[in-house]
Scaffold this active site. Structure first.
Site: not given
Ligand code: ARG
Ligand code: ZN
Length: 883
Positions: A266, A301-302, A324
């Site tokens: 997500a 998380h989001e 992250e």
């Molecule tokens: N920020 C997102 C999350 O960890 C993941 C985004 C991943 N994008 C990518 N191009 N790998 O919640």
């Molecule tokens: Zn994230």
């Protein structure tokens, strides 16, 4: 092209306002962008009167027009290459207008603006916005966005973007439009747009300062009955972040949209989270307990990113773990609070040790804050996410929970609205706690998994007990020497009755009760405890207080004692794992020497005691009954003998099933009876009951008794939920009951053929089966009408599950498994580079295998390298794996 952290430079220009207009059509999309820009004031004085050129990022864009301050530019006024549009500003403040044509309808990479089924959606992190319009696509350029979306009303009744809706209207020819305004400045990676025929479930949340927030979860109409669990999870997340971190939501509306084709789990776009449908949809009949818990965790998380990521964002992508690692820690703390904390910790640690430790030991090993990359998408890794979370957890352990909260408050307050670095985060922790974290920061810069060897010495006459810690860390690419880490070791000393002894270190005048934390800072260090008349048994690294490989020469009897008595639940499980590893290593050795397998029956004795104790948490008993996975046994082997590992583990499972048939059968029947009478509830105690019921069934089926087969079929046919049904199916698929297996697979597929997420499970269960002929089954399944390489969930469910979980079949000695994976990667490289690159992971682990397999694996990597135009994603992983 390699990008280095040390080359970071602040942007020459800033974008105060971004005004976007999207005209969505079936065969193309037009994007108009108006950028209100100015020279970066931090740099302007030093540059004198000369303005540097403006270099905008842009890829796969067809430039139709560009204007500077309302003057249209002609071809000679700017330079265009495959990645940039460069032009020369004439003043410190100026406005750029551009129009580009893009093709979301043929975008299979699922990055930028693309179509998933009948809807339009976006994925911009990390560098996808440059595939939408010319821009300064870097996280330290933060701008206020206004977005207008125009589309055919009938096909796309719902038009969404970030922030608040401020205007809507209709045009001629059946088109309509909506304008959204996001009051918060944000980097382009947090931009989002959605257009489609969507339904939503609506709810509301009252924040801690009594503001009403509208909550909406949008899905395709047929999925509207699977949204409630995500909505409940969202409300719990919002409350939890207020209570535990003091963080309040900041817009009047919060939206989640589920899309079927999505590369990751997500994305936290401001006010408009976009989710893989597998991370939103859940109901009893179609989603397992694990899926329900995954939805809860990803929704949280989001949501948590709204503060740790959006309000305070990253200066550059080397700082990715800033948002992250911290956010994974936050979501794991949330899940621990909502469910069983010990079980959550066990799951996280098992995952980290199996997969992140393997990454650390392989050619792609990198530090939590990487030093360089070719393709940033390759660094959304277990190291940045999971190890990054462990690093923040260690800070919490070292400064204490109260100081940690002061530190996060200070961090959010000090850096609200800014794009910052890992150093800024650590500085806030130091300032709030008074603890010096200079040496600790090596966790961010040094890659590899530290080893911590512990030895003991006891002086009975003096009542002194000493523990000596020796730390080391193996070399990783580009880092041959490592300096000592700060390793927090939470420990207790058990007396002969199993209780924690009071702890007094030499030189202290008072003893403390229970667990305490020692900070290991040197390569070798000894701690001496006094007032101990009898030799204690140490319980080390409680709760897995640091992501290290700990060695202590426990005897099997001592491990059994810890399994029954340790006051730390995590370490009770850990003792069981260590005992299992020792017992399995005996069997692996016997197998390799061609001896008859004979298992140490202390393991079954210990498990019997647990099974017969009704007072224990059933989820814990289920975890303790789970033997270390083949993947974990591979990770801890110098050279992994795939077949011996599999045979040894299967032998142990059979021995346990035989020795414990009665108590397992008892537990199974009791729990299945309750499941039969109780409607499905997605809550911890029910997860626990079903977990034990299901692992019991998987052991019992090894007996091949008819009563068990009948019980399994009864569960498969009559249960009311996917947890029981899928487990019964998996057990049948791995059994020798061929007729029943075939029939179950058919009825299941017939019943769920229109349900994509359930069909993913159906593919996975078969892809993971260790029975002979696995590769041929996978090839056949690729022809199934429900399978497509264009959907990442399908690729993961079938090809990913085969290569990562079906170790005996994937690593078959003739290399056909490797060749198959390479073929798929070559095809996917052209379709979806991110997914292709992720599938490479099993081939990058070649160092773990015998020389014949190594040669075969490297041969396939070379074949991929020679296969033609490689994406930067695939090129980086393949070339580093062969270096
Ligand atoms: N920020 C997102 C999350 O960890 C993941 C985004 C991943 N994008 C990518 N191009 N790998 O919640
Ligand atoms: Zn994230």
């Amino acid at each position: 092209k390699v990008i280095h952290l040390k080359d970071y430079q602040a942007p020459d220009y800033l974008i105060d306002e971004t005004h976007l207009t999207f005209e969505l059509h079936e065969d193309h999309t037009l994007v108009h962008a108006q950028l209100v820009m100015r020279r970066n004031p931090d740099l302007s004085s030093s540059a004198g009167g000369n303005l540097p050129p403006l270099v905008l990022d842009g890829q796969q864009l067809e430039l139709l027009s560009v204007a500077l301050d309302d003057t249209a530019l002609q071809a000679g006024d700017y330079q265009l290459d495959a990645d940039h549009l460069t032009l020369q500003p004439k003043a410190e403040r100026f406005v750029i207008d551009s129009t580009v044509r893009i093709h979301p309808e043929t975008n299979t990479a699922l990055e930028g603006l693309y179509k998933s089924g009948k809807m339009f959606c976006t994925q911009c992190e990390a560098e996808g916005f440059r595939k939408i319009t010319y821009y300064l696509d870097r996280p330290d350029v933060m701008s206020k966005f206004t977005t207008t979306v125009s589309a055919e009303q009938h096909r796309y009744p719902v038009l969404l973007s970030n922030g608040n809706p401020i205007a809507t209207g209709s045009d001629e020819e059946g088109r309509h439009w909506a304008t959204w305004e996001d009051p918060f400045k944000k980097p382009a990676y947090l931009f989002a747009l959605v257009a489609g025929d969507l339904w939503c479930v609506e709810d509301s949340f009252t924040t801690m300062t009594e503001r009403e927030v509208a909550l909406r979860i949008y899905v395709e109409p047929e999925n509207i009955d699977q949204v409630q669990h995500a909505m409940d999870s969202l409300k719990r997340s919002m409350r939890w972040d207020e209570e535990v971190y003091g963080r309040e939501y900041d817009l009047d509306i919060f939206m989640i949209v589920a899309v079927n084709d999505f590369n990751m789990g997500a994305m936290e776009n401001k006010g408009l989270n976009i989710f893989n449908s597998s991370a939103v949809l859940a109901k009893a009949e179609t989603a397992t307990d694990a899926a329900h818990q995954r939805v809860e965790a990803i929704v949280a998380h989001e949501y948590f990113h709204n503060w740790s990521g959006n309000r305070v964002t990253c200066r550059d992508w080397f700082q990715l773990s800033l948002k992250e690692g911290f956010t994974v820690l936050r979501d794991s703390q949330f899940s621990a609070d909502m469910n069983s904390p010990t079980v959550k910790r066990i799951e996280d640690v098992a995952y980290l040790r199996t997969h992140q430790f393997a990454e650390d030991a392989g050619p792609m090993a990198h530090s939590v804050r990487p030093e360089s990359f070719i393709e940033i998408s390759n660094f959304y890794t277990l190291t940045v996410y999971e190890k990054g979370a462990e690093v923040v957890r260690m800070i919490q352990t070292l400064v204490g929970a109260e100081n940690f909260r002061k530190g996060t408050d200070l961090y959010f307050e000090r850096h609200d609205g800014q794009a910052v670095t890992v150093d800024d985060f650590v500085k806030a922790m130091e300032d709030a706690s008074g603890v010096d974290l200079t040496q600790f920061k090596r966790w961010y810069s040094q890659a590899g998994t530290p080893r911590l060897q512990v030895s003991e010495a006891f002086d009975e006459a003096a009542g002194r007990y000493s523990l000596t810690f020796r730390q080391s860390c193996p070399p990783t690419p580009g880092q041959s020497e490592k300096l000592p880490f700060v390793i927090p070791v939470a420990l207790g000393l058990l007396g002969s009755d199993g209780a924690d002894l009071p702890l007094r270190l030499e030189g202290e005048d008072q003893a403390t009760a229970g667990t305490r934390v020692l900070a290991i800072t040197e390569a070798e260090q000894t701690f001496t405890f006094v007032d101990l008349p009898k030799k204690p048994l140490p319980s080390l690294l409680r709760g897995f207080s640091a992501p290290v490989k700990l060695d202590f020469p426990y005897s099997r009897d001592q491990l059994m004692f810890l399994m029954q008595n340790d006051t730390d639940g995590f370490n009770r499980w850990e003792a069981g794992q260590q005992l299992s590893v020792q017992v399995l290593r005996d069997l692996i050795g016997q197998r390799q020497r061609g001896e008859t397998l004979a298992m140490d029956d202390r393991l079954t004795h210990a498990l019997r005691t647990l099974l017969e104790d009704d007072s224990l948490d059933q989820a814990m008993v289920a975890e303790m009954l789970s033997l270390p996975s083949e993947a974990y046994l591979t990770e801890i082997s110098e050279v992994a003998d795939v077949d011996a590992i599999h045979q040894a583990r299967e032998h142990a499972r059979r021995a346990i099933a035989q020795a414990l048939f009665e108590p397992l059968w008892q537990r199974y029947q009791t729990n299945r009876e309750i499941s039969r009478r109780t409607p499905y509830v997605a809550q911890a105690e029910h997860f626990a009951r079903r977990a034990l019921q299901n692992i019991a069934l998987s052991y019992l089926m090894l007996s091949e008794r008819d009563a068990v087969l009948q019980a399994c079929l009864e569960q498969f046919e009559h249960c009311d939920n996917m947890t029981e049904r899928l487990n019964a199916l998996a057990v049948l698929v791995n059994s020798s009951f061929e007729a029943e297996r075939t029939k179950a697979l058919e009825t299941f597929a017939e019943h769920f053929k229109d349900h994509a997420l359930v069909m993913d499970q159906w593919f996975s269960v078969q892809a993971g089966s260790p029975l002979p002929g696995g590769l041929e089954r996978v090839r056949t399944l690729m022809e199934h009408p429900a399978f497509t390489l264009k959907n990442p969930n399908k690729v993961r469910a079938l090809i990913g599950a085969f290569a990562n979980q079906n170790l005996v079949n994937f690593h078959r000695a003739d290399g056909a498994g490797y060749r198959f994976l390479a073929e798929q990667i070559i095809t996917l490289n052209a379709l979806n580079p991110q997914i292709a690159s992720r599938l490479l992971a099993p081939l990058t682990r070649w160092r773990k295998y015998d020389s014949a397999r190594q040669a075969l694996m490297k041969g396939e990597l070379e074949r991929i390298l020679a296969s033609g135009e490689l994406s930067s994603d695939v090129y980086e992983v393949v070339s580093k794996s062969l270096a």
